[in-house]
Scaffold this motif. Structure first.
Motif, mmCIF file in Angstrom:
data_model
loop_
_atom_site.group_PDB
_atom_site.id
_atom_site.type_symbol
_atom_site.label_atom_id
_atom_site.label_comp_id
_atom_site.label_asym_id
_atom_site.label_seq_id
_atom_site.Cartn_x
_atom_site.Cartn_y
_atom_site.Cartn_z
ATOM 1 N N GLU A 225 12.848 -4.686 -34.230
ATOM 2 C CA GLU A 225 14.057 -5.414 -33.821
ATOM 3 C C GLU A 225 14.862 -5.854 -35.037
ATOM 4 O OE1 GLU A 225 14.814 -5.184 -30.816
ATOM 5 O OE2 GLU A 225 12.840 -4.547 -30.091
ATOM 6 N N ILE A 226 14.180 -6.214 -36.122
ATOM 7 C CA ILE A 226 14.893 -6.568 -37.345
ATOM 8 C C ILE A 226 15.619 -5.350 -37.899
ATOM 9 C CG2 ILE A 226 14.578 -7.278 -39.766
ATOM 10 C CD1 ILE A 226 14.584 -9.552 -37.720
ATOM 11 N N GLY A 227 15.060 -4.164 -37.692
ATOM 12 C CA GLY A 227 15.775 -2.958 -38.076
ATOM 13 C C GLY A 227 17.123 -2.874 -37.386
ATOM 14 N N HIS A 228 17.169 -3.216 -36.093
ATOM 15 C CA HIS A 228 18.454 -3.223 -35.378
ATOM 16 C C HIS A 228 19.407 -4.258 -35.982
ATOM 17 C CE1 HIS A 228 17.336 -0.381 -32.336
ATOM 18 N NE2 HIS A 228 16.386 -1.127 -31.807
ATOM 19 N N ILE A 229 18.877 -5.437 -36.295
ATOM 20 C CA ILE A 229 19.722 -6.496 -36.853
ATOM 21 C C ILE A 229 20.218 -6.113 -38.238
ATOM 22 C CG2 ILE A 229 19.619 -8.853 -37.782
ATOM 23 C CD1 ILE A 229 17.823 -9.553 -35.365
ATOM 24 N N ALA A 230 19.321 -5.616 -39.081
ATOM 25 C CA ALA A 230 19.695 -5.280 -40.460
ATOM 26 C C ALA A 230 20.739 -4.172 -40.502
ATOM 27 C CB ALA A 230 18.450 -4.870 -41.246
ATOM 28 N N ARG A 231 20.691 -3.269 -39.534
ATOM 29 C CA ARG A 231 21.628 -2.152 -39.508
ATOM 30 C C ARG A 231 22.908 -2.474 -38.730
ATOM 31 N NH1 ARG A 231 20.605 1.876 -36.874
ATOM 32 N NH2 ARG A 231 21.720 3.369 -38.182
ATOM 33 N N GLY A 232 22.987 -3.682 -38.188
ATOM 34 C CA GLY A 232 24.192 -4.076 -37.468
ATOM 35 C C GLY A 232 24.334 -3.448 -36.100
ATOM 36 N N ASP A 233 23.210 -3.103 -35.466
ATOM 37 C CA ASP A 233 23.273 -2.459 -34.148
ATOM 38 C C ASP A 233 23.698 -3.419 -33.046
ATOM 39 O OD1 ASP A 233 22.402 -0.078 -35.248
ATOM 40 O OD2 ASP A 233 20.297 -0.411 -34.757
ATOM 41 N N CYS A 234 23.483 -4.724 -33.235
ATOM 42 C CA CYS A 234 23.781 -5.691 -32.172
ATOM 43 C C CYS A 234 24.943 -6.594 -32.589
ATOM 44 C CB CYS A 234 22.552 -6.536 -31.838
ATOM 45 S SG CYS A 234 21.745 -7.296 -33.273
ATOM 46 N N THR A 235 25.707 -7.029 -31.589
ATOM 47 C CA THR A 235 26.832 -7.942 -31.783
ATOM 48 C C THR A 235 26.719 -9.055 -30.737
ATOM 49 O OG1 THR A 235 28.281 -6.766 -30.244
ATOM 50 C CG2 THR A 235 28.273 -6.008 -32.545
ATOM 51 N N PRO A 236 27.550 -10.112 -30.817
ATOM 52 C CA PRO A 236 27.434 -11.200 -29.837
ATOM 53 C C PRO A 236 27.522 -10.741 -28.384
ATOM 54 C CG PRO A 236 28.762 -11.916 -31.683
ATOM 55 C CD PRO A 236 28.485 -10.460 -31.904
ATOM 56 N N ASP A 237 28.316 -9.725 -28.104
ATOM 57 C CA ASP A 237 28.471 -9.256 -26.729
ATOM 58 C C ASP A 237 27.567 -8.071 -26.396
ATOM 59 O OD1 ASP A 237 30.454 -11.147 -26.141
ATOM 60 O OD2 ASP A 237 32.009 -9.856 -27.007
ATOM 61 N N ALA A 238 26.844 -7.590 -27.383
ATOM 62 C CA ALA A 238 26.063 -6.370 -27.177
ATOM 63 C C ALA A 238 24.687 -6.484 -27.825
ATOM 64 C CB ALA A 238 26.809 -5.160 -27.723
ATOM 65 N N PRO A 239 23.763 -7.192 -27.177
ATOM 66 C CA PRO A 239 22.396 -7.191 -27.689
ATOM 67 C C PRO A 239 21.776 -5.802 -27.530
ATOM 68 C CG PRO A 239 22.485 -8.211 -25.518
ATOM 69 C CD PRO A 239 23.899 -7.951 -25.925
ATOM 70 N N VAL A 240 20.770 -5.534 -28.358
ATOM 71 C CA VAL A 240 19.992 -4.307 -28.209
ATOM 72 C C VAL A 240 18.705 -4.675 -27.485
ATOM 73 C CG1 VAL A 240 18.767 -2.433 -29.373
ATOM 74 C CG2 VAL A 240 20.950 -3.262 -30.280
ATOM 75 N N VAL A 241 18.437 -3.991 -26.383
ATOM 76 C CA VAL A 241 17.296 -4.323 -25.530
ATOM 77 C C VAL A 241 16.358 -3.124 -25.484
ATOM 78 C CG1 VAL A 241 16.572 -5.124 -23.250
ATOM 79 C CG2 VAL A 241 18.832 -5.765 -24.140
ATOM 80 N N ASP A 242 15.154 -3.299 -26.013
ATOM 81 C CA ASP A 242 14.129 -2.253 -25.975
ATOM 82 C C ASP A 242 13.200 -2.562 -24.811
ATOM 83 O OD1 ASP A 242 14.769 -0.607 -28.318
ATOM 84 O OD2 ASP A 242 14.358 -2.429 -29.451
ATOM 85 N N GLU A 243 13.314 -1.768 -23.760
ATOM 86 C CA GLU A 243 12.600 -2.105 -22.522
ATOM 87 C C GLU A 243 11.145 -1.670 -22.546
ATOM 88 O OE1 GLU A 243 10.892 -1.520 -18.669
ATOM 89 O OE2 GLU A 243 11.838 0.175 -19.648
ATOM 90 N N ASP A 244 10.846 -0.427 -22.967
ATOM 91 C CA ASP A 244 9.482 0.096 -22.857
ATOM 92 C C ASP A 244 9.135 0.830 -24.143
ATOM 93 O OD1 ASP A 244 7.088 1.330 -22.261
ATOM 94 O OD2 ASP A 244 7.701 1.982 -20.262
ATOM 95 N N GLU A 245 8.233 0.243 -24.934
ATOM 96 C CA GLU A 245 7.897 0.829 -26.226
ATOM 97 C C GLU A 245 7.121 2.136 -26.096
ATOM 98 O OE1 GLU A 245 5.500 -2.018 -28.270
ATOM 99 O OE2 GLU A 245 3.993 -2.112 -26.697
#
Length: 358
Positions: free
Chosen positions: A212-232
């Motif tokens: 999940e930090i990979g998503h944050i560090a790469r800027g994948d998520c924004t205030p209106d667009a969280p990144v949701v990983d449902e099933d690993e």
């Protein structure tokens, strides 16, 4: 103000209007239809003094309607109208990853709840609240910045690093179903990781957080667009997930050249445990991190879990996550509604109690 009227978010409402059609059981049914089951509602919305006898006390209805409106972020007139469908915020821009046979609308209650809980945590960080500092865009660079990363306390080290950076790691272990494994979001201008599972394996939870930090560090998520990983356990879900996995591997394993075992070894928990232990001795990398970096290529988490049990690495993650939550969040100073939202972080015990550290 007329008798029986109350004000809520600028509205003046006569709570006695439509009272013959309204009831607490009906409101609970509307919440279930919106995706919020009784267990979650009891923990996150209802007061702590609530019991089943309260259901048949209509004088309590106005307070419960206010709580529901506050949680759903909708006008009280919407909640008090028995003909109106209750709906969570949909986050239509959310980036859903690794989703198996679940539509966006079915995940909306869990996403809404997670974002509300994350907001409560962010609002109640203990002073001094550090300005959020995102980790580097490369997982290896982040690994090199983490203090105390000695291979024996990987989860402890990365969670402390993130909280110290001003990035909360929130173990929301009670969410509406269907839920998700992890969520990376920006809440009130602060990156947040929300964990929506109840896994306790140290390596598994460390890998999920690092992903999940990979998503944050790469800027994948924004205030209106969280990144949701449902099933690993779903494999090959596109470049975004591959890059987040790569980030996690570089953060947890580093530059160590650890070959992936043969398919037969990956499917045998004893062989998997033996090879991970040998690789850990040779490289100094945490064995649990090695196992869960390997299992991302197969999705066979059942075998990985049995291997971590064989190495006595299958428990302890929940204790660490709650320990840092208690250290960095001022639950006692929070508003009542925020306290109630944060009850889901420690199911079955009041927030801030001694149980939250066990």
């Amino acid at each position: 103000m007329p008798s029986g009227a109350l004000r809520y978010l600028g509205e003046t409402i006569d709570w006695r209007s439509n009272l013959a059609k309204r009831s607490i059981p009906l409101l609970m049914r509307r919440l279930r239809q919106a995706g919020f089951g009784s267990e979650f509602v009891s923990a996150a919305i209802l007061p702590d003094w609530w019991d089943q006898s309260c259901v048949n006390q209509p004088e309590l209805l106005p307070e419960i309607e206010i709580r529901v409106g506050r949680f759903l972020a909708v006008p009280l007139s919407t909640v008090s109208d028995p003909e109106t469908t209750l709906e969570p915020l949909g986050y239509p821009e959310a980036r859903l990853r690794c989703v198996r046979d679940i539509g966006r609308d079915r995940l909306a209650p869990a996403i809404h709840a997670a974002m509300r809980i994350a907001g409560a945590v962010v609002r109640n960080l203990k002073e001094p609240v550090p300005a959020p500092a995102r980790p580097p865009s490369d997982g290896l660079a982040w690994r090199q910045e983490i203090r105390g990363f000695d291979g024996s306390s990987v989860l402890d080290a990365i969670v402390e690093d993130l909280w110290t950076r001003g990035i909360p790691v929130v173990p929301a272990h009670l969410l509406p179903t269907p839920g998700f494994q992890g969520l990376a979001a920006v809440v009130e201008d602060r990156p947040v990781v929300v964990l929506g599972h109840r896994h306790d394996e140290l390596g598994r939870v460390a890998f999920r957080i690092a992903h999940e930090i990979g998503h944050i560090a790469r800027g994948d998520c924004t205030p209106d667009a969280p990144v949701v990983d449902e099933d690993e356990e779903i494999l090959e879900d596109g470049e975004m997930e591959e890059l987040a996995d790569e980030y996690a591997v570089r953060a947890l394993v580093g530059e160590a050249a650890i070959p992936v075992p043969s398919p037969s070894a990956l499917g045998n928990f004893r062989d998997l445990a033996t090879q991970a232990a040998a690789a850990a001795r040779e490289t100094g990398v945490d064995a649990g991190s090695i196992i869960f970096s390997w299992v991302r290529t197969t999705g066979d988490y059942a075998t990985a879990t049995r291997a971590t049990k064989a190495l006595y690495l299958a428990t302890g993650a929940t204790r660490i996550l709650r320990q840092y939550f208690k250290r960095f969040v001022d639950v006692e100073g929070a508003s009542l509604s925020d306290q109630e939202l944060m009850r889901v972080i420690v199911p079955g015990s009041p927030p801030g109690s001694d149980a939250s550290s066990r």
